[in-house]
Design a protein around this motif. Sequence first.
Motif, PDB file in Angstrom:
ATOM      1  N   GLY A 173       0.792  -1.221   0.000  1.00  0.00           N
ATOM      2  CA  GLY A 173       0.000   0.000   0.000  1.00  0.00           C
ATOM      3  C   GLY A 173       0.822   1.268   0.000  1.00  0.00           C
ATOM      4  N   ALA A 216       1.446   2.884  -3.479  1.00  0.00           N
ATOM      5  CA  ALA A 216       0.322   3.213  -4.352  1.00  0.00           C
ATOM      6  C   ALA A 216       0.483   4.610  -4.940  1.00  0.00           C
ATOM      7  CB  ALA A 216      -0.992   3.126  -3.584  1.00  0.00           C
ATOM      8  N   ARG A 271      -4.178   3.332  -2.591  1.00  0.00           N
ATOM      9  CA  ARG A 271      -3.761   2.894  -1.259  1.00  0.00           C
ATOM     10  C   ARG A 271      -4.938   2.313  -0.482  1.00  0.00           C
ATOM     11  NH1 ARG A 271       0.077   6.520   2.705  1.00  0.00           N
ATOM     12  NH2 ARG A 271       0.467   4.910   4.284  1.00  0.00           N
ATOM     13  N   THR A 318      -5.702  -1.161  -1.863  1.00  0.00           N
ATOM     14  CA  THR A 318      -4.713  -2.114  -1.379  1.00  0.00           C
ATOM     15  C   THR A 318      -5.056  -2.526   0.050  1.00  0.00           C
ATOM     16  OG1 THR A 318      -3.074  -0.935  -2.709  1.00  0.00           O
ATOM     17  CG2 THR A 318      -2.255  -2.591  -1.183  1.00  0.00           C
ATOM     18  N   TRP A 358       3.772  -1.070  -7.285  1.00  0.00           N
ATOM     19  CA  TRP A 358       2.400  -1.217  -6.790  1.00  0.00           C
ATOM     20  C   TRP A 358       1.506  -1.909  -7.813  1.00  0.00           C
ATOM     21  CZ3 TRP A 358      -2.205   0.764  -8.741  1.00  0.00           C
ATOM     22  CH2 TRP A 358      -3.332   0.623  -7.916  1.00  0.00           C
TER      23      TRP A 358
END
Length: 236
Positions: free
Chosen positions: A61, A64, A70, A73, A121
């Motif tokens: 996260g 991200a 985020r 995630t 990510w």
Amino acid sequence: MSWWNRKRASQLAAAWLASRKPRGATVERLQLDDVSPELDVYLGQAAYLQLSLYETMGRAGAGAPTLSGRLVTGVLATTALDRHRAIVAEIQRSGHEPADLMAPYREPIDRFLERTSGADWYESMLTGYVTAGILNDLFANLLRSLPADVQQRLRSVFDAREEPAVVEELTARIDEDPLVASRLAMWGRRLVGDTLLVARSALASHAREDQERLEPVWTELIAAHTRRMDALGLTA
């Protein structure tokens, strides 16, 4: 365990893809009793997988590119943790110590997640989407062969509750940068082989080398995997 290597992953991926049947073909119904492991094996591996996915997604996260990324995630991480807790409760109900049942799977699963953690990510998110999707499908299928009371308590554990949010977020990022799509399509194909190794290890030991017996397992799982990739606009 010598089969935890990239060459073996490629061989298994090739065997899986070779087992795909044309659309509309009749697929033999999965004979779960032929491939299902003992209950403690099932619970121990499933519990450690979910714990490891939670930790992996939690770390991802921070990379991200957007706040919404985020947050999504975090959805992957917390969903894995919820699943882990439900499985641990079942282990405790059976009278076993969760750490004892999970311990045999720590080393191979840690290696698996290290290989599939992703360079950024985007790849990490696809890892969470693809590997969790395949393995949750497998454990949901195997659940149907377990005692009825266990089925009842775990029936909703391996659903796909997190997938719509992941698809929405990843699709938005892919639309912004079309080059991401080709990179993720390649990453997704790589993930299949490594994830198959984990799927194979979750089956009864006597069934792991019987490709004819396993073909319905692979066929059912790859169909669902293809639908997931299609939802992202990526080629499986």
